[in-house]
Design an enzyme around this catalytic site. Structure first.
Site, mmCIF file in Angstrom:
data_model
loop_
_atom_site.group_PDB
_atom_site.id
_atom_site.type_symbol
_atom_site.label_atom_id
_atom_site.label_comp_id
_atom_site.label_asym_id
_atom_site.label_seq_id
_atom_site.Cartn_x
_atom_site.Cartn_y
_atom_site.Cartn_z
ATOM 1 N N GLU A 143 91.653 65.458 5.759
ATOM 2 C CA GLU A 143 91.089 65.043 4.471
ATOM 3 C C GLU A 143 90.355 66.199 3.784
ATOM 4 O O GLU A 143 89.144 66.124 3.544
ATOM 5 C CB GLU A 143 90.153 63.847 4.649
ATOM 6 C CG GLU A 143 90.879 62.601 5.088
ATOM 7 C CD GLU A 143 90.025 61.348 4.965
ATOM 8 O OE1 GLU A 143 88.787 61.462 4.949
ATOM 9 O OE2 GLU A 143 90.602 60.259 4.896
ATOM 10 N N CYS A 153 78.188 78.674 -3.357
ATOM 11 C CA CYS A 153 77.445 79.772 -2.734
ATOM 12 C C CYS A 153 77.898 81.116 -3.290
ATOM 13 O O CYS A 153 78.834 81.187 -4.092
ATOM 14 C CB CYS A 153 77.628 79.725 -1.215
ATOM 15 S SG CYS A 153 79.261 80.287 -0.672
ATOM 16 N N GLU A 298 96.053 56.829 7.840
ATOM 17 C CA GLU A 298 94.856 56.091 8.259
ATOM 18 C C GLU A 298 94.681 54.867 7.376
ATOM 19 O O GLU A 298 94.822 54.948 6.149
ATOM 20 C CB GLU A 298 93.588 56.937 8.093
ATOM 21 C CG GLU A 298 93.426 58.079 9.036
ATOM 22 C CD GLU A 298 92.084 58.789 8.791
ATOM 23 O OE1 GLU A 298 91.148 58.157 8.267
ATOM 24 O OE2 GLU A 298 92.004 59.978 9.096
ATOM 25 N N GLU A 346 80.341 56.356 13.109
ATOM 26 C CA GLU A 346 81.368 55.395 12.712
ATOM 27 C C GLU A 346 81.589 54.304 13.757
ATOM 28 O O GLU A 346 82.668 53.725 13.840
ATOM 29 C CB GLU A 346 82.669 56.133 12.380
ATOM 30 C CG GLU A 346 82.471 57.077 11.199
ATOM 31 C CD GLU A 346 83.752 57.457 10.474
ATOM 32 O OE1 GLU A 346 83.812 57.224 9.247
ATOM 33 O OE2 GLU A 346 84.668 57.976 11.120
HETATM 34 C C1 GLA Z 1 88.453 59.137 6.959
HETATM 35 C C2 GLA Z 1 88.492 60.166 8.081
HETATM 36 C C3 GLA Z 1 88.310 59.575 9.432
HETATM 37 C C4 GLA Z 1 87.285 58.474 9.401
HETATM 38 C C5 GLA Z 1 87.753 57.451 8.424
HETATM 39 C C6 GLA Z 1 86.985 56.161 8.423
HETATM 40 O O1 GLA Z 1 89.668 58.678 6.601
HETATM 41 O O2 GLA Z 1 89.663 60.941 8.068
HETATM 42 O O3 GLA Z 1 87.906 60.594 10.312
HETATM 43 O O4 GLA Z 1 86.063 59.007 9.056
HETATM 44 O O5 GLA Z 1 87.682 58.028 7.154
HETATM 45 O O6 GLA Z 1 85.746 56.261 7.862
#
Ligand code: GLA
Length: 696
Positions: A143, A153, A298, A346
């Site tokens: 991500e 910076c 995901e 999480e």
């Molecule tokens: C994102 C991240 C994961 C996790 C999920 C759920 O998609 O890639 O590592 O943190 O959110 O919160």
């Protein structure tokens, strides 16, 4: 094989759990595990000292269990030692705050130190695992830009200057492009230029836009730097997970560089618009890969943990949303994460193996879906690898997204909400909707909409005009083509310059937007929307968000501002009567149409309310000769998408739906006609007969 699985973080668990994991994965039909996403600190506990023994064991165990691996490069979250050794790798916000360790993603994307350390780790991973029999796919970083999309910076500032020098060549050219004659902003050399840090008032618009472009490019450079190492030692495909419509990163630029598009989507079960919004995201993912199958990398098995209120998914909802992704082109359904964490930030985010273990609804639904997807896998079924074809598309443009949402604009516009309104209206035609760039080959489409495409280049205007002249139906929304790629105004009536103005037969004289409105409410919110009149809108209607004074010198006015409008805000009986914003004459053009060549060009000078926009889109589609698929069910709120040889039908509503098409439901084995789908019910209809043509 349709991929099924999720992020697997065994380092959070004692060794004895790992064997159970493999057994449970087999039970659930898991065939792909994403491993090592956040493992850098474990893999390289001290600078240059690597510890791969545990990961060897994990990969070997998965391999023995027949589970393939999407191996992450583990660079998304540097270990604390990097910040101790090189504090300059920590990112800085626009207010000058240096972000600390203790969370994740604390790196400056422009940092050569970070990039070099990341490459060294990736080299180790490639040397060790490129030939490992379990590994199927590389997962670069994670991500990009999720938490830190821009860094202000000194290192970033220097990189920004280099980027500008490559773009503009001379500082004079930068001064011209940025319009620095305004407010005494003239630069005498590139060394004077800074990132757009916190400043007394509006910052230079082109400086802001260039910093957005630069920041997206810097993250892409991080990705490329890892990919270079991987490609040198491995032939396996490479991905990095996108985040739907994620403003900071221009995914058009990225999509060309991934071997398979993958996406993370977390619809909010408490938001009634999550389903159509997720449909829009899935359509984008398919479009980024030019129609190729993509991976839902995901999603959550049930609740997330990062909203103010984290609703659990309703029974069947995870399954229904998973099929929504499959229907719209996904060949893999994966989750964050395999086993719900017992510790860390999480731990309240659901997992495929929940805190409650396997005697839980979440687990049963995970097992059920895994079994179903396995049964739907394979070429003979006609789903996996299948394409979705549609005659309608929406142009999406990150430059416009960045530019129209800047502070010094005619009004506050949410670009995404405008796209979403058009996507919903087009979806109501019964087709999936593709996303395109305005300079793309549009020849496979019949109707293309450009909503609020603030930035239009000459090349784009020519491409769109040529396509319309050649028989396409072009629909241009308000605030389109106001500026060019340097954010310099298209003088003489906006609309991307003379060519597109001729195509549309209009010019725009002035903006007079009503104040912001809640696009998520039918009919708009406060203040009262603008009245509109025109048969093409289904009769009296309202508009919100934006209004323009349009001169229709060579186009038919098919709807006008003012007149017979009688819908008031939200439809409430006691709401204030709708009024025209100052400067907008009663009867001014709101929707225009001009025949151009063998096609047509429409202009829509406001955002019609949801009912009116649907009517307008239906009218435009009829005018363009676009077939409307016959409904495949009665009752419920049914989403039907033809993909490959099957039609995926999902009932997202709370009432039952009864299928009204021939064929066989591949999930139940039953004849499709007359099949009852309850709320969240799904049918995957193969052996489709007339429905094939109807839905195509
Ligand atoms: C994102 C991240 C994961 C996790 C999920 C759920 O998609 O890639 O590592 O943190 O959110 O919160």
């Amino acid at each position: 094989m349709i991929r099924y699985g999720g992020d697997y973080n065994p380092e959070q668990w004692p060794r004895e759990v790992w064997d159970d994991d493999v057994v449970l994965m087999q039970r659930a039909g898991v065939n792909l595990a994403t491993v090592a996403v956040f493992s850098w600190a474990r893999l390289e506990p001290r600078p240059g000292e690597y510890d791969f023994g545990w990961l060897d064991e994990v990969l070997d165990g998965l391999h023995a269990g027949g589970i393939r691996v999407d191996l992450a490069t583990a660079t998304a979250s540097p270990p604390p030692w990097l910040a101790k050794l090189h504090p300059e790798t920590l990112p800085v916000t626009e207010d000058g705050v240096r972000l600390a360790v203790g969370s994740r993603q604390q790196y400056c994307p422009s940092s050569p130190v970070y990039r070099e350390r990341a490459r060294r780790l990736v080299q180790q991973m490639v040397d060790r695992y490129a030939a490992h029999p379990a590994v199927d796919l590389w997962h670069v970083n994670n991500e990009y830009g999720c938490h830190v999309a821009r860094c202000y910076c000194e290192v970033s500032a220097e990189a920004f200057r280099g980027w500008l020098e490559r773009r503009y060549g001379t500082v004079d050219e930068l001064n011209r492009a940025w319009g620095t004659a305004f407010w005494s902003q003239r630069y005498d050399g590139f060394e004077e230029v800074e990132p757009p840090r916190a400043a007394p008032s509006f910052r230079n618009p082109t400086q802001l836009l260039d910093f957005d472009r630069f920041s997206s490019d810097e993250l892409l450079a991080c990705y490329r730097s890892e990919v270079e190492v991987i490609r040198a030692g491995s032939d396996l495909p490479i991905t990095t997970n996108f985040m739907g419509f994620f403003k900071p990163v221009d995914y058009w630029a990225w999509a060309a560089e991934v071997d398979i598009v993958s996406d993370d989507t977390y619809p909010d079960p408490a938001d009634p618009l999550s389903t159509p919004y997720a449909a829009m995201v899935r359509d984008l993912m398919r479009s980024l890969g030019a129609g190729a199958p993509w991976l839902l990398m995901e999603q959550s098995p049930s609740a997330v943990n990062w909203r103010a209120r984290n609703a659990a998914k309703a029974p069947g909802q995870m399954r229904a949303w998973s099929y929504q992704a499959v229907a719209r082109g996904a060949d893999g359904i994966l989750f964050f994460q395999w086993r719900q964490s017992a510790a860390g930030s999480e731990k309240f985010h659901s997992g495929m193996v929940p805190h409650g273990g396997t005697d839980t609804r979440v687990w049963r639904e995970i097992e059920q879906l895994g079994g179903e997807l396995a049964s739907l896998s394979g070429a003979s079924v006609g789903l996996e690898g299948g394409r979705v074809r549609t005659p309608v598309a929406i142009a999406v443009d990150w430059d416009s997204w960045w530019a129209i949402e800047q502070d010094a604009s005619p009004t506050t516009v949410s670009y995404l909400e405008v796209l979403f309104a058009w996507h919903r209206a087009l979806s109501a035609l019964g087709h999936a909707v593709d996303f395109v760039r305005a300079d793309a080959d549009l020849s496979s489409y019949r109707v293309v909409v450009l909503p609020a495409q603030f930035v239009v280049t000459e090349a784009q205007a020519a491409n769109l005009s040529d396509w319309a002249d050649g028989g396409g139906t072009l629909v241009v929304g308000f605030a389109t083509g106001v500026v060019d790629a340097e954010l310099r105004v298209h003088l003489g009536g906006y609309l991307g310059g003379a060519r597109l103005r001729r195509t549309l037969g209009i010019r725009v004289e002035e903006f007079t937007p009503p104040a912001g409105a809640d696009l998520r409410a039918v009919g708009g919110g406060e203040p009262p929307p603008v009245p509109l009149a025109g048969e093409v809108l289904g009769g009296a209607a309202t508009g919100s968000v934006w209004a323009e004074v349009v001169r229709a010198d060579d186009a038919e006015v098919v709807a006008a501002f003012g007149g017979a409008g009688d819908r008031t805000a939200g439809g409430a009986a006691d709401a204030a009567p709708a009024a025209l914003p100052p400067g907008l004459p009663d009867g001014a053009p709101a929707v225009t149409r001009r025949g151009t060549g063998s096609g047509a060009a429409w202009y829509v000078a406001t955002l019609p309310d949801e009912v009116a926009l649907r009517a307008l889109v239906a009218g435009i589609a009829d005018d363009a000769g676009v077939d409307r698929p016959a409904p495949v069910a009665t009752g419920g709120e049914v989403d039907a998408v033809r993909r490959g040889d099957v039609v995926v039908v999902i009932n997202h509503g709370s009432e039952e739906a009864v299928l009204d098409l021939d064929g066989r439901d591949l999930l139940s084995g039953d004849a499709a006609r007359g099949l009852v789908l309850g709320p969240q019910g799904v049918a995957v209809v193969g052996e489709v007969d007339e429905a094939v043509d109807a839905v195509e």
